[in-house]
Structures are given as C-alpha cells and as structure tokens.
Design a protein around this motif. Structure first.
Motif, PDB file in Angstrom:
ATOM      1  N   ARG A 254     -10.104   9.360 -26.555  1.00  0.00           N
ATOM      2  CA  ARG A 254     -10.632   9.232 -25.198  1.00  0.00           C
ATOM      3  C   ARG A 254     -11.900   8.399 -25.246  1.00  0.00           C
ATOM      4  O   ARG A 254     -12.770   8.625 -26.096  1.00  0.00           O
ATOM      5  CB  ARG A 254     -10.922  10.614 -24.597  1.00  0.00           C
ATOM      6  N   MET A 256     -15.267   6.934 -23.126  1.00  0.00           N
ATOM      7  CA  MET A 256     -16.158   7.097 -21.983  1.00  0.00           C
ATOM      8  C   MET A 256     -17.187   5.966 -21.980  1.00  0.00           C
ATOM      9  O   MET A 256     -17.484   5.384 -23.026  1.00  0.00           O
ATOM     10  CB  MET A 256     -16.884   8.456 -22.037  1.00  0.00           C
ATOM     11  N   ASP A 257     -17.725   5.685 -20.794  1.00  0.00           N
ATOM     12  CA  ASP A 257     -18.721   4.633 -20.644  1.00  0.00           C
ATOM     13  C   ASP A 257     -19.957   4.980 -21.468  1.00  0.00           C
ATOM     14  O   ASP A 257     -20.530   6.057 -21.334  1.00  0.00           O
ATOM     15  CB  ASP A 257     -19.092   4.469 -19.175  1.00  0.00           C
ATOM     16  N   ASP A 263     -21.083   8.240 -15.347  1.00  0.00           N
ATOM     17  CA  ASP A 263     -19.726   7.775 -15.053  1.00  0.00           C
ATOM     18  C   ASP A 263     -18.723   8.695 -15.739  1.00  0.00           C
ATOM     19  O   ASP A 263     -18.721   8.838 -16.964  1.00  0.00           O
ATOM     20  CB  ASP A 263     -19.548   6.337 -15.552  1.00  0.00           C
ATOM     21  N   GLU A 264     -17.889   9.333 -14.958  1.00  0.00           N
ATOM     22  CA  GLU A 264     -16.930  10.298 -15.492  1.00  0.00           C
ATOM     23  C   GLU A 264     -15.564   9.688 -15.793  1.00  0.00           C
ATOM     24  O   GLU A 264     -14.614  10.412 -16.076  1.00  0.00           O
ATOM     25  CB  GLU A 264     -16.766  11.459 -14.506  1.00  0.00           C
ATOM     26  N   THR A 265     -15.461   8.364 -15.728  1.00  0.00           N
ATOM     27  CA  THR A 265     -14.193   7.697 -16.016  1.00  0.00           C
ATOM     28  C   THR A 265     -13.827   7.873 -17.492  1.00  0.00           C
ATOM     29  O   THR A 265     -14.674   7.734 -18.370  1.00  0.00           O
ATOM     30  CB  THR A 265     -14.281   6.203 -15.688  1.00  0.00           C
ATOM     31  N   VAL A 266     -12.572   8.194 -17.735  1.00  0.00           N
ATOM     32  CA  VAL A 266     -12.068   8.367 -19.101  1.00  0.00           C
ATOM     33  C   VAL A 266     -10.862   7.443 -19.273  1.00  0.00           C
ATOM     34  O   VAL A 266      -9.923   7.491 -18.481  1.00  0.00           O
ATOM     35  CB  VAL A 266     -11.673   9.828 -19.383  1.00  0.00           C
ATOM     36  N   TRP A 267     -10.916   6.608 -20.301  1.00  0.00           N
ATOM     37  CA  TRP A 267      -9.784   5.730 -20.623  1.00  0.00           C
ATOM     38  C   TRP A 267      -9.048   6.321 -21.819  1.00  0.00           C
ATOM     39  O   TRP A 267      -9.663   6.665 -22.833  1.00  0.00           O
ATOM     40  CB  TRP A 267     -10.278   4.321 -20.965  1.00  0.00           C
ATOM     41  N   GLY A 296      -6.618  -2.266 -15.441  1.00  0.00           N
ATOM     42  CA  GLY A 296      -6.012  -1.466 -14.396  1.00  0.00           C
ATOM     43  C   GLY A 296      -5.147  -2.245 -13.421  1.00  0.00           C
ATOM     44  O   GLY A 296      -4.994  -1.824 -12.265  1.00  0.00           O
ATOM     45  N   ASN A 301      -6.521   1.994 -12.622  1.00  0.00           N
ATOM     46  CA  ASN A 301      -7.709   2.611 -13.192  1.00  0.00           C
ATOM     47  C   ASN A 301      -8.897   1.653 -13.173  1.00  0.00           C
ATOM     48  O   ASN A 301      -8.715   0.429 -13.089  1.00  0.00           O
ATOM     49  CB  ASN A 301      -7.438   3.053 -14.636  1.00  0.00           C
ATOM     50  N   PRO A 302     -10.123   2.151 -13.263  1.00  0.00           N
ATOM     51  CA  PRO A 302     -11.288   1.264 -13.353  1.00  0.00           C
ATOM     52  C   PRO A 302     -11.174   0.353 -14.571  1.00  0.00           C
ATOM     53  O   PRO A 302     -10.613   0.744 -15.605  1.00  0.00           O
ATOM     54  CB  PRO A 302     -12.479   2.234 -13.482  1.00  0.00           C
ATOM     55  N   LEU A 304     -11.828  -1.628 -17.999  1.00  0.00           N
ATOM     56  CA  LEU A 304     -12.526  -1.465 -19.269  1.00  0.00           C
ATOM     57  C   LEU A 304     -12.816  -2.873 -19.778  1.00  0.00           C
ATOM     58  O   LEU A 304     -11.939  -3.548 -20.315  1.00  0.00           O
ATOM     59  CB  LEU A 304     -11.661  -0.686 -20.255  1.00  0.00           C
TER      60      LEU A 304
END
Length: 414
Positions: A254, A256-257, A263-267, A296, A301-302, A304
C-alpha cells in the motif's frame, strides 16, 4: 580635725570616680548575658513523605502482525527520449506532444518536411524500373545465345558473357529494390510515432526548427504502470516473503502520499521482483513495486505522479506469543519500568526488541514477569523495589513535580 576631713573628702572623690566606669562595666556585662541567652525556636514540621507517581497499563500478550514501512519515489518503468532518424524542417507538431499531454500508441507526434524523401523514393522507383528493363533485355540475349550455340552459330564465350550480363541485371534489380525500401523507410520516418501509451515529460523542438539525424525531440514516459523502488533493510527482510524468481507470487503493498500526511488516498500495488545486488552504502535490498493505471484513467483514482514521494506499507509475518509495549514507555531504546500489581513496587529492566516501529516495541512474552503492569509516566529515578502511587486513569496530573507541590500545599493548608 581639718586634716582628717580633707582625707575623707579625697577618698570619697576617688570612690565616686571609680563608681561610674564600674557601673558602665556592670551594665555591659548584664547586657551581654542577656543577649547571649539562646532563643528558643519552634521545631519545623516534619516533611511529608512524597511517593513517586505513575500511570500504568496492562501488558498485552498475543499476536502482532508486522507492517514494514519504507519510503521511496515513484518512477516510470519506461522513459525514453524521442530522436529524429532523418533530417529536415519540422512542419507539424501534434497537440498531444505538449508537456503533460497524454498520447496513445501510434499517434503521430511530430512531422518533418517529407519533400526530399518523396523525391528520393521516386528516383529509387525509377531506378528499379530501369533495372527490371535491363534484366529483361539481358535475359532475352542470354536465351538467344543459348539457342544459337546448339547450331554452333555463336561461341561458348559469347554465351558466358550473355549469362553474366543477365546475372548483373538481376543483381541491379535487387539493389534497386533495396533503395526503394530505404527511401520508403526514410519517408516513413518523417513522421515520429508514439511507441506506447504515455505522457510528454519535455518538449525540445518547435515548428520551423531544423531537426538533424538523432536530434532529441522530447522526452516521454509510459503510463500503463509505474514502478516504485523500495529500500528494504536487513532487519526488515527477515519478516517479508519477497519474490525472488519470476514464478514467485507478488507481495501486496500500500502506498500513501509522503508529502501530505493528511491525504488519506491509498494506492494498491504489488512487489513483483527484487534487485540482485545490495546497495553498496546502506546494504539495503531494493524491491520493485508495480502500480497499474497510476493516473486513474480507467479506475478514476487520484493520480500517482512521477517523482512523488510515497510511504509504502507491506504486510509481513505475524509474531506470536509476544508482548506489545508502547514506544513512549521505552526509555533509552531498551529500558522499561514494571510495577508489581501486588505491592506496587518498581522493577526496572532492560529488554531486547524483536521488532519496533513508530508506535510499538515488541518483545518476547517470556521476558516479562507475570502479574506486572507497565509504568508509562516518565520518572527521574526508578530504584528497584521503590513503592509508588498509581495515578488513576481519570487523573490528568502526570507531572511528578506538580503532584509533589500539590501534596505540600495540602499539608500546609491542614
């Protein structure tokens, strides 16, 4: 009689003169005695004994799933510089060949003036037609010579010459065909085509500019997936099942930024391989994580982005029968203070961590005596066997100095 009276008067005068200094001396001696008497002072109150105070926590024993965290930077898996294979003036640039623009595989990004290469193709095709005509003529001459030699009308040497001319004409056709193919290829190369789906990183050419052979036109990178080069230390490697061979299962990761902690976005990605050598400086092993559709375009998704710092979290092995200690309760990396639940006395001890992270320190449960609490309040000294006062969970006064001053104030008030 007169003489006796005079003597008496003289003696009285002498006594009078001696009486004054004697009275002064007597008064001084009395004052000295008076002042030299010890003044009685009230006895000071006995100081109240102040106990050390600390909060305590239950020590949790059980399983602890390890999560390895590391930092890295996103990088493209395929980044190339587009070069011109032919020279000429740039006549057209696609809107998709701008910095940051997306393009698809096969899109024409840049066009170079094709006039000279169209002329070269026409010349090569004309030379090919001439070579074919020469071959037809040489073949007819050879066939005629072969018929005449049966009647001895021509010599064997003339036949051999005719055959050589036919072979030369045939070779000229092959050479002309090669020139035609080369001319077609050069004409095709006047259009620079995208080699993959990607984005433009930099643009180095403009309309009207003369491009030479091997001139850089711009830099592009693929967007089907990106890679993240994750450093894994020697201590961390023992808790991860990293893929070593192509048939090994990938390991989930996983991301994270790393810039904006809020930022709670997880790729979601997967570690697909590891490098074959250790870093010469840190001795870390780099694991290569792959993240599909980083921008995305399909998932929504946001994005990366390339060059973005990320924090990677990798699920590792599960430790069993271990004690989990909050990091804040561990002093000097390897020292903790336990409290006997029965008599509430201190037991300082050193520990050897099996694993540690930003929040917890994990030790084997066998090193922790039974019926013990963990002291979590910092204390200036922790002698073994010292009795302490447990701070209730609802008590917010955790400072030892403050608690001692409060008890002193209470004693004075009473």
């Amino acid at each position: 009689m007169a003489a006796d009276s005079s003597k008496i008067s003289s003696f009285a005068g002498i006594l009078l003169r001696l009486a004054v200094p004697c009275a002064i001396l007597a008064a001084g001696w009395y004052g000295f005695q008076l002042l030299s008497d010890e003044i009685e002072k009230p006895e000071p109150p006995q100081p109240k004994e102040v106990l050390l105070r600390s909060r305590v926590e239950e020590i949790y024993v059980g399983e602890y799933p390890i999560v390895v965290k590391t930092h890295a930077v996103v990088q493209p898996h395929n980044q190339v510089v587009l070069n011109s294979q032919v020279s000429g003036m740039v006549t057209k640039i696609s809107p998709t060949f701008e910095v940051g623009a997306y393009f698809n595989k096969g899109d024409v990004l840049v066009e170079i003036d094709p006039s000279d290469y169209e002329s070269e193709l026409s010349i090569a095709e004309s030379e090919l037609e001439a070579a074919r005509s020469e071959f037809k003529l040489a073949k007819l001459v050879e066939e005629r010579k072969l018929r005449l030699i049966e009647s001895n009308a021509v010599s064997q040497g003339e036949v051999a010459t005719a055959s050589a001319s036919r072979e030369q004409a045939e070779a000229n056709i092959a050479l002309a065909e090669t020139k035609v193919e080369q001319a077609k290829l050069n004409l095709k190369r006047t259009k620079i085509v995208a080699p993959f789906d990607g984005r433009v990183m930099s643009k180095l050419i403009g309309i009207g500019q003369l491009a030479g052979t091997n001139s850089p036109l711009g830099e592009v990178f693929a967007i089907d997936y990106v890679e993240v080069r994750l450093p894994i230390s020697g201590d961390q490697r023992g808790y991860l099942n990293l893929p070593e061979f192509a048939e090994d299962a990938p390991l989930a990761v996983r991301l994270m930024d790393g810039l904006q902690q809020s930022d709670e976005t997880v790729w979601q990605g997967k570690i697909v391989r590891t490098e074959g050598v250790l870093d010469p400086n840190s001795r870390d092993l780099f694991a290569i994580a792959r993240v599909d559709d980083p921008f995305g375009r399909k998932s929504g998704n946001p994005p990366l982005r390339i060059g973005q710092p990320v924090v990677a979290a990798i699920d590792g092995k599960v430790l069993r029968n271990v004690a989990t200690l909050p990091r804040s309760a561990v002093r000097q990396l390897d020292q903790i203070v336990l409290v006997d639940q029965k008599d509430q006395t201190l037991l300082p001890m050193k520990i050897t961590a099996l694993w540690s992270d930003a929040d917890n320190v994990i030790v084997s449960s066998s090193v922790i005596p039974k019926n013990m609490w963990l002291a979590t309040t910092p204390m200036p000294f922790t002698p073994k066997g010292t009795k302490i006062e447990i701070i209730p969970p609802t008590d917010t006064s955790i400072s030892i100095a403050e608690s001692a001053s409060l008890e002193t104030e209470e004693s004075v008030t009473n």
